[in-house]
Write a protein that holds these residues in place. Structure first.
Motif, short mmCIF file in Angstrom:
data_model
loop_
_atom_site.label_atom_id
_atom_site.label_comp_id
_atom_site.label_asym_id
_atom_site.label_seq_id
_atom_site.Cartn_x
_atom_site.Cartn_y
_atom_site.Cartn_z
N VAL A 365 11.47 -2.46 -1.15
CA VAL A 365 10.25 -1.78 -0.71
C VAL A 365 9.54 -2.57 0.39
N SER A 366 9.55 -3.88 0.31
CA SER A 366 8.81 -4.71 1.27
C SER A 366 9.62 -5.08 2.51
N ALA A 367 10.92 -4.74 2.54
CA ALA A 367 11.84 -5.26 3.55
C ALA A 367 11.43 -4.96 4.99
N ALA A 368 10.87 -3.77 5.25
CA ALA A 368 10.57 -3.37 6.63
C ALA A 368 9.20 -3.84 7.11
N ALA A 369 8.40 -4.42 6.22
CA ALA A 369 7.04 -4.81 6.61
C ALA A 369 6.62 -6.12 5.93
N LEU A 370 7.50 -7.11 5.96
CA LEU A 370 7.19 -8.38 5.31
C LEU A 370 5.99 -9.08 5.94
N GLY A 371 5.75 -8.77 7.21
CA GLY A 371 4.60 -9.39 7.88
C GLY A 371 3.28 -9.04 7.21
N LYS A 372 3.21 -7.90 6.55
CA LYS A 372 1.98 -7.51 5.86
C LYS A 372 1.77 -8.30 4.57
N LEU A 373 2.84 -8.98 4.10
CA LEU A 373 2.77 -9.70 2.83
C LEU A 373 2.86 -11.21 3.00
N SER A 374 3.02 -11.67 4.23
CA SER A 374 3.28 -13.09 4.43
C SER A 374 2.15 -13.77 5.20
N ARG A 375 2.08 -15.06 4.96
CA ARG A 375 1.11 -15.89 5.67
C ARG A 375 1.76 -17.25 5.89
N ALA A 376 1.74 -17.69 7.12
CA ALA A 376 2.39 -18.95 7.49
C ALA A 376 3.87 -18.95 7.11
N GLY A 377 4.47 -17.77 7.21
CA GLY A 377 5.90 -17.67 6.92
C GLY A 377 6.26 -17.55 5.46
N LEU A 378 5.29 -17.51 4.57
CA LEU A 378 5.54 -17.42 3.13
C LEU A 378 5.09 -16.06 2.60
N VAL A 379 5.94 -15.43 1.80
CA VAL A 379 5.63 -14.12 1.24
C VAL A 379 4.82 -14.29 -0.03
N ASN A 380 3.75 -13.52 -0.14
CA ASN A 380 2.91 -13.51 -1.34
C ASN A 380 3.63 -12.70 -2.41
N ALA A 381 4.28 -13.38 -3.35
CA ALA A 381 5.12 -12.72 -4.35
C ALA A 381 4.31 -11.78 -5.25
N HIS A 382 3.09 -12.19 -5.60
CA HIS A 382 2.26 -11.35 -6.47
C HIS A 382 1.87 -10.05 -5.76
N GLU A 384 3.57 -8.67 -3.36
CA GLU A 384 4.80 -7.91 -3.20
C GLU A 384 5.08 -7.08 -4.45
N ILE A 385 4.87 -7.67 -5.62
CA ILE A 385 5.06 -6.94 -6.88
C ILE A 385 4.03 -5.82 -7.00
N ARG A 386 2.78 -6.10 -6.63
CA ARG A 386 1.73 -5.09 -6.73
C ARG A 386 2.05 -3.88 -5.84
N VAL A 387 2.51 -4.15 -4.62
CA VAL A 387 2.87 -3.07 -3.69
C VAL A 387 4.03 -2.25 -4.25
N ALA A 388 5.04 -2.93 -4.76
CA ALA A 388 6.22 -2.23 -5.30
C ALA A 388 5.84 -1.39 -6.52
N GLU A 389 4.99 -1.91 -7.38
CA GLU A 389 4.57 -1.14 -8.55
C GLU A 389 3.76 0.08 -8.15
N GLY A 390 2.96 -0.07 -7.08
CA GLY A 390 2.22 1.09 -6.58
C GLY A 390 3.16 2.16 -6.06
N SER A 391 4.21 1.75 -5.36
CA SER A 391 5.21 2.70 -4.87
C SER A 391 5.95 3.36 -6.02
N LYS A 392 6.28 2.57 -7.03
CA LYS A 392 7.00 3.10 -8.19
C LYS A 392 6.20 4.21 -8.85
#
Length: 543
Positions: A365-382, A384-392
């Motif tokens: 779900v996050s693959a095409a827009a990782l920039g919206k979930l990352s800061r300083a090159g690190l993905v915010n895992a929590h 990412e899960i929240r976004v995926a659960e919303g899509s689900k």
């Protein structure tokens, strides 16, 4: 007493945390074509894998009686010895081997000294190909054949093993109308010769035309088995059994209120990546906010090639043309640039190009827009899960959790993950290439509802589909494509299947006003096989 070649009694199959089949029974008469229908995830393919030994005896409960005896298959080899052959939706052929080599792979025709007798192998292969109506040299590499011909090779391979029961899982899902009709004609021929077939399909018109009996499975349980002739079965009755309710319409209602033009494509020309020919020839089209625009064309017309080349020039050699975004000229010379411009492309081949099947729903779900979930090159895992659960939740993806592997989902749910990925990227223009291929009527309705939500939010949607009723049911305008050229533009209110087909089989470019053509010249016969759809590196402007 009915002569049943197959009886599956009280089959129950459980995976960790999921009961895929619950007390399912199936009876198939000798010499009939028996259809199995159900929504994606209903358990159809699981039942056939139990029957063919993919899931061996001991991993399920219940009994299989085939050709008058109790069978306890420990693998595919056992079921093939008994006379059962299964052709999966993903064809099991080796593209670099010849037709003959594929036909007898693992069952080689040997001569003296244990060496392969190629003369015998090619001779027997020719006879098998003739039986399935395929006029090809047996030494031709499989990779040079289209999907329709490869499907026939799979059937020929099954016939080489003295098969009594042929199982076909979505045999026409990836075929055009001509290839589909040829395959159905072959099944009729085999039936007249006494062959028994089981066909899993979502194409209800094909089931109506060929099936003698139809069994409906819903949520891992047998709903009913119908005699297609005696019971006067309609598509509406099949749908009601599949989804557990009436669908008042195959296509949800939508009021069309198009806004400003979002994307315009002018004189777009693309060459084949290898061959010296055009796959898109001066194509021009536009789409507005809040509008669904369809692209219709026969296989080989250049629909996918057009879409992929516009989306970051991910197919072919760019030779000319211009993109306009809200009236301003723009360039999308790579997929990254295309995404940055607000374009998204949901591929027709979700398993190969659209998803990472060995990764979970969350990552896809996050693959095409990782920039919206990352800061300083690190993905915010929590997050990412929240976004995926919303899509689900919003897309009604049926899975235990967002940590489930995408490859384990049904086709319809995989398609929802593809759409979730691009919706999260928040594009202005979403190109959907065969968005409902290989999914059931219930899941199709959900996809159409999602498309309606997108255009209601002001998005512009382009839909490529081989199913003309689908385009007529969901689009505001429809462009027709033939031999890489736009041959017509028709508003939905004036479009019919007949008028679209007439435009799809012409090559001369028509004035894009939606008016009927007066060009009396028929087009050359369309290519039976689409060009190889292998993305190649984007090309720089020649200007």
């Amino acid at each position: 007493m009915t002569d049943n070649i197959l009886e599956m009694r009280s089959i129950t199959k459980t995976f960790p945390g999921v009961k895929a089949l619950s007390d399912v029974s199936l009876s198939v008469r000798r010499g009939e074509v028996h259809a199995i229908c159900g929504e994606n995830g209903a358990g159809k393919s699981t039942l056939m894998k139990v029957l063919s030994g993919v899931y061996p005896h001991g991993t399920y409960e219940g009994e299989i009686h085939f050709d008058g005896r109790l069978c306890e298959f420990q693998g595919i080899t056992d079921s093939e010895r008994a006379g059962i052959a299964i052709i999966h939706q993903e064809l099991a052929l080796v593209p670099f081997l010849s037709i003959a080599e594929n036909l007898f792979l693992g069952n080689e025709r040997r001569g003296r000294g244990g060496l392969i007798d190629w003369h015998r192998a090619n001779g027997e292969a020719s006879k098998l190909l003739a039986r399935v109506g395929l006029d090809e040299n047996p030494t031709t590499p499989i990779g040079q054949l289209g999907v329709g011909k490869q499907q026939l090779v799979e059937i020929a391979k099954a016939l080489s093993k003295d098969v009594k029961l042929l199982i076909l899982d979505e045999p026409t899902a990836a075929l055009n109308d001509t290839d589909s009709e040829h395959l159905l004609g072959l099944l009729r021929q085999l039936r007249s010769e006494g062959m028994t077939s089981i066909m899993i399909s979502h194409k209800l018109n094909e089931i109506e035309s060929i099936a003698d009996s139809t069994t409906i499975i819903r949520d891992g349980r047998t709903i009913e088995t119908m005699d297609m002739r005696a019971d006067a079965v309609t598509q509406e009755r099949i749908i009601r059994g599949m989804v557990g309710r009436d669908l008042d319409s195959r296509y949800p209602e939508r009021e069309s209120h198009p806004g400003e033009e979002v994307l315009r494509i002018e004189d777009w020309t693309v060459g084949h990546p290898v061959q010296d020919r055009l796959v898109v020839d001066g194509a021009s089209l536009s789409v507005r906010a809040g509008e669904v625009v369809g692209i219709a064309g026969l296989m080989g017309a250049g629909r996918t090639e057009l879409a992929m080349s516009v989306f970051g020039r991910s197919y072919g050699r760019y030779l000319g043309g211009q993109l306009y975004k809200r009236g301003k000229p723009v360039r999308a010379r790579s997929v990254q640039e295309a995404i940055g411009l607000g374009l998204a492309y949901a591929t027709e081949d979700r398993k190969k190009y659209g998803l990472n099947l060995i990764d979970d729903i969350k990552r896809n779900v996050s693959a095409a827009a990782l920039g919206k979930l990352s800061r300083a090159g690190l993905v915010n895992a929590h997050e990412e899960i929240r976004v995926a659960e919303g899509s689900k939740r919003s897309m009604n993806i049926k899975a235990p959790t967002v940590m489930a592997l995408t490859g384990k989902l049904s086709g319809g749910n995989q398609q929802k993950v593809v759409l979730s990925k691009w919706i999260y990227a928040d594009p202005d223009v979403l190109i959907l290439d065969e968005p409902t291929r290989g999914i059931d009527v219930g899941a199709k309705y959900e996809i159409y509802t999602i498309i309606n939500r997108l255009v209601a939010a002001g998005k512009a949607v382009i839909v490529i589909s081989s199913e003309l009723p689908e385009l007529l049911g969901i689009c505001d305008r429809i462009y027709t494509l033939s031999a890489g050229r736009i041959t017509g533009e028709v508003p939905r209110s004036e479009a019919t299947q007949e008028s679209l087909m007439a435009l799809m089989t012409r090559e001369k470019v028509l004035a894009p006003a939606g008016a009927a053509t007066t060009d009396p010249e028929p087009a050359a016969p369309p290519a039976a096989v689409a060009a190889d759809r292998v993305p190649n590196p984007s090309q720089e402007d020649p200007r």
